[in-house]
Design a protein around this motif. Structure first.
Motif, PDB file in Angstrom:
ATOM      1  N   ARG A   1      -4.602  -3.484 -31.252  1.00  0.00           N
ATOM      2  CA  ARG A   1      -3.356  -4.697 -30.940  1.00  0.00           C
ATOM      3  C   ARG A   1      -2.155  -3.409 -31.367  1.00  0.00           C
ATOM      4  O   ARG A   1      -0.875  -3.319 -31.637  1.00  0.00           O
ATOM      5  CB  ARG A   1      -2.601  -5.782 -31.768  1.00  0.00           C
TER       6      ARG A   1
ATOM      7  N   ASN B   1      -1.296  -1.211 -29.410  1.00  0.00           N
ATOM      8  CA  ASN B   1      -0.761  -1.353 -28.054  1.00  0.00           C
ATOM      9  C   ASN B   1       0.327  -1.770 -27.719  1.00  0.00           C
ATOM     10  O   ASN B   1       1.414  -2.217 -28.356  1.00  0.00           O
ATOM     11  CB  ASN B   1      -1.601  -2.236 -27.683  1.00  0.00           C
TER      12      ASN B   1
ATOM     13  N   LYS C   1       2.058  -2.749 -25.891  1.00  0.00           N
ATOM     14  CA  LYS C   1       3.125  -4.596 -25.466  1.00  0.00           C
ATOM     15  C   LYS C   1       3.465  -5.283 -26.555  1.00  0.00           C
ATOM     16  O   LYS C   1       4.510  -5.384 -26.226  1.00  0.00           O
ATOM     17  CB  LYS C   1       1.000  -4.857 -25.077  1.00  0.00           C
TER      18      LYS C   1
END
Length: 110
Positions: free
Chosen positions: A22, A25, A27
């Protein structure tokens, strides 16, 4: 003005493989690789880094380490990630399972 940033200079964060995925990432950085790099370069500038422990992949049941992600990490930030090998650290227990065990053991001791 008080800045919290002064307290993280030189910190070493210990995270699991799932969290490390994460961290890199885009995102989680407004879907922007540029913002992700800016944030992680700032962490690097503050002499902070991440020790990354491997995890069991719940879909494949294979033990995965951050070594497998080496090529997915932009070169400019690779040095802030320090993967632990399976030989160095392996506990097949999630943090959620660990908290549940501790909670149940705490109740049993009351």
């Amino acid at each position: 003005m008080f800045l919290m940033i002064n307290y993280i200079i030189g910190c070493l964060f210990v995270v699991g493989m799932d969290t490390a995925v994460r961290i890199i990432n885009p995102k989680y950085y407004n879907n922007s690789e540029e913002e992700m790099l800016e944030a992680l370069i700032e962490i690097k500038r503050l002499c902070c880094s991440f020790v990354v422990a491997g995890r069991i992949n719940s879909e494949t049941n294979a033990f995965e380490t951050f070594h497998e992600m080496h090529d997915r990490v932009p070169t400019v930030i690779r040095s802030i990630f320090h993967p632990l090998s399976e030989e160095e650290f392996r506990i097949d227990l999630s943090s959620t399972e660990m908290r549940q065990r501790m909670k149940s053991e705490g109740k049993a001791n009351m």
